[in-house]
Scaffold this motif. Sequence first.
Motif, PDB file in Angstrom:
ATOM      1  N   ALA A 187     -23.766 -26.880 -13.962  1.00  0.00           N
ATOM      2  CA  ALA A 187     -22.821 -27.101 -15.059  1.00  0.00           C
ATOM      3  C   ALA A 187     -21.408 -26.696 -14.678  1.00  0.00           C
ATOM      4  N   GLY A 188     -21.071 -26.759 -13.392  1.00  0.00           N
ATOM      5  CA  GLY A 188     -19.742 -26.347 -12.954  1.00  0.00           C
ATOM      6  C   GLY A 188     -18.627 -27.186 -13.539  1.00  0.00           C
ATOM      7  N   PHE A 189     -18.856 -28.499 -13.651  1.00  0.00           N
ATOM      8  CA  PHE A 189     -17.814 -29.375 -14.183  1.00  0.00           C
ATOM      9  C   PHE A 189     -17.535 -29.055 -15.644  1.00  0.00           C
ATOM     10  N   GLN A 190     -18.583 -28.819 -16.418  1.00  0.00           N
ATOM     11  CA  GLN A 190     -18.405 -28.473 -17.824  1.00  0.00           C
ATOM     12  C   GLN A 190     -17.673 -27.147 -17.979  1.00  0.00           C
ATOM     13  N   LEU A 191     -18.023 -26.177 -17.160  1.00  0.00           N
ATOM     14  CA  LEU A 191     -17.346 -24.890 -17.188  1.00  0.00           C
ATOM     15  C   LEU A 191     -15.875 -25.038 -16.807  1.00  0.00           C
ATOM     16  N   ALA A 192     -15.604 -25.856 -15.801  1.00  0.00           N
ATOM     17  CA  ALA A 192     -14.226 -26.037 -15.345  1.00  0.00           C
ATOM     18  C   ALA A 192     -13.368 -26.682 -16.425  1.00  0.00           C
ATOM     19  N   ILE A 193     -13.917 -27.699 -17.108  1.00  0.00           N
ATOM     20  CA  ILE A 193     -13.160 -28.347 -18.175  1.00  0.00           C
ATOM     21  C   ILE A 193     -12.882 -27.352 -19.300  1.00  0.00           C
ATOM     22  N   GLY A 194     -13.891 -26.552 -19.657  1.00  0.00           N
ATOM     23  CA  GLY A 194     -13.685 -25.567 -20.716  1.00  0.00           C
ATOM     24  C   GLY A 194     -12.654 -24.524 -20.349  1.00  0.00           C
ATOM     25  N   ALA A 195     -12.715 -24.012 -19.110  1.00  0.00           N
ATOM     26  CA  ALA A 195     -11.739 -23.016 -18.676  1.00  0.00           C
ATOM     27  C   ALA A 195     -10.336 -23.610 -18.610  1.00  0.00           C
ATOM     28  N   TRP A 196     -10.238 -24.841 -18.120  1.00  0.00           N
ATOM     29  CA  TRP A 196      -8.934 -25.507 -18.014  1.00  0.00           C
ATOM     30  C   TRP A 196      -8.311 -25.670 -19.394  1.00  0.00           C
ATOM     31  N   ARG A 197      -9.085 -26.170 -20.348  1.00  0.00           N
ATOM     32  CA  ARG A 197      -8.559 -26.396 -21.692  1.00  0.00           C
ATOM     33  C   ARG A 197      -8.196 -25.072 -22.369  1.00  0.00           C
ATOM     34  N   MET A 198      -9.035 -24.078 -22.212  1.00  0.00           N
ATOM     35  CA  MET A 198      -8.782 -22.785 -22.853  1.00  0.00           C
ATOM     36  C   MET A 198      -7.510 -22.136 -22.317  1.00  0.00           C
ATOM     37  N   MET A 199      -7.372 -22.118 -20.988  1.00  0.00           N
ATOM     38  CA  MET A 199      -6.182 -21.494 -20.397  1.00  0.00           C
ATOM     39  C   MET A 199      -4.920 -22.271 -20.741  1.00  0.00           C
ATOM     40  N   ARG A 200      -5.006 -23.584 -20.733  1.00  0.00           N
ATOM     41  CA  ARG A 200      -3.837 -24.397 -21.035  1.00  0.00           C
ATOM     42  C   ARG A 200      -3.463 -24.327 -22.506  1.00  0.00           C
ATOM     43  N   LYS A 201      -4.438 -23.968 -23.362  1.00  0.00           N
ATOM     44  CA  LYS A 201      -4.149 -23.839 -24.785  1.00  0.00           C
ATOM     45  C   LYS A 201      -3.263 -22.629 -25.050  1.00  0.00           C
ATOM     46  N   LYS A 202      -3.490 -21.567 -24.300  1.00  0.00           N
ATOM     47  CA  LYS A 202      -2.772 -20.332 -24.561  1.00  0.00           C
ATOM     48  C   LYS A 202      -1.318 -20.400 -24.110  1.00  0.00           C
ATOM     49  N   THR A 203      -1.058 -21.025 -23.011  1.00  0.00           N
ATOM     50  CA  THR A 203       0.308 -21.108 -22.498  1.00  0.00           C
ATOM     51  C   THR A 203       0.398 -22.272 -21.528  1.00  0.00           C
ATOM     52  N   MET A 204       1.590 -22.775 -21.332  1.00  0.00           N
ATOM     53  CA  MET A 204       1.809 -23.876 -20.395  1.00  0.00           C
ATOM     54  C   MET A 204       1.936 -23.307 -18.990  1.00  0.00           C
ATOM     55  N   ILE A 205       0.838 -23.283 -18.274  1.00  0.00           N
ATOM     56  CA  ILE A 205       0.788 -22.704 -16.939  1.00  0.00           C
ATOM     57  C   ILE A 205       1.503 -23.627 -15.954  1.00  0.00           C
ATOM     58  N   ASN A 206       2.231 -23.036 -15.047  1.00  0.00           N
ATOM     59  CA  ASN A 206       2.864 -23.800 -13.979  1.00  0.00           C
ATOM     60  C   ASN A 206       1.807 -24.126 -12.924  1.00  0.00           C
TER      61      ASN A 206
END
Length: 491
Positions: A187-206
Amino acid sequence: MGLYFASDEPDDNFIRLNATNGPRCLLTYEIKIERLCARARMVEAQDLFDKIVNEYRVKPTSFMYSNLIRGYASTGNMDKCFKLYNQTKKRGLKVTNHFYTSLFHACANYTGDKDVALENATNLLGILRHNGAELHPITYKSAAKAFGVLGDIETAFQLADECPSDGRYDAYMLSSLLIACNSHKDAGFQLAIGAWRMMRKKTMINLTTYQYNLLLRSLATGAGDEDSFKELIQRKIANEVKQLNTPSGLEETKPPLLMSLNINTDSKGLIKESLTESESNELNASEDNSASVVLAPNTCELSDSSAAKQEALFQTIPDILHPKKKIPAEIKITDLKSSAHRLMLIGGVRGVLARMDTHKCKPDIKTFFYLLRALSLEEKNEQELLTVMKEYHVAPDVPFYNYILIRMSHRNHHSQMWSLFQEIKNLHMQPDLQTYTLLSSTCTTRTKCLQLLIDMKRWIRAPCFLMRNSCQLSNQSFEKASGNLSNRSKT
């Protein structure tokens, strides 16, 4: 192997040196060791350190130990790092966050038994938590990366949640979490999408190319359960931080960065966002489904026999990497087992590259390699990807061509493999042993085997027996072909 290592008792009969003045002051020795460690010249740095301690009788400083541990950590010498760490504590020197960061870094770079490295990292983290140590955000990120590389995804996500908010939302932490996600094969792809969306929700990462490469690398892992993955990308990230400014005198409420992600590594490693009933109703009422990305009709990712049936499902897909978008309910995702379909969900080749352009991230050869690995095996996919590489001025290298040879081998296109081999030579590239090993599987006649051996002798010097099992000669033995080659070279 435990956390601590046996070492000789330190001898504290040292002489006192001036801290900064003179050719043999402490600062001079510290600078010399620091420069050697920065250049990864660890043998010279260790010899100088031993000479300072044993011959000059100068008491080592915490700064010397810190640089030595950092240098050994970069080379993956975990045993030496922990040995020096124990010596530092026995001498009563101050241990700072730099030590802990390097120790976790050493565990991540360890090339030996991963279970041993995980045990050391776990023991170190347990000691730090037991002592109530205040860790720097960089130490948290280094620890999260170590546990991610070593396969302990839950601990990596917990460390991300424990990291202070002022250093939590950045590209380094996102990289650490993506590394952890890629270690889960189911389930690495699902985890990666969730982490990406969560981190990007909090702040606009460079974002940088490195984070995108890690995301593309997750395409090779599984998507987990289809229902939970669909549930993940059909709604916004939950548990938003509503109070940005905490009144003075009140305890700050810790934003649940990843606590809302339920990672079940014992079953299928799924991500599920925990929503209360009121939160769910609020999000459903405010959801915006208008924005979407239209994929080109001639997209090359879905080109297998079932592409026509699946193509309609992926013609109009919202940007699932964006934290505020979701897939409409009428879109049915029927196949997440194919890496080509998973690539389509994040925009396909053109969509990913266009997103990288918006963040001013220039794709490199690794980017296109991960894209190639996700595409289906049809020849036109490789040709179109090579065309895109020319547009971005990225030249394929020999390992990239080798992977194309592997794909051709799966298609049994032996003649095309030899044509590509000739193209590699025309580009003045030097084929490696893997190139010849792949070509040797196509040698079904004596003539082809002789041609391959001649080319191999011209480009690289390697024992012919390495390809003995790959060459399948008809009516001629491998030894006879090798003998003919020797006779031809003499003449």
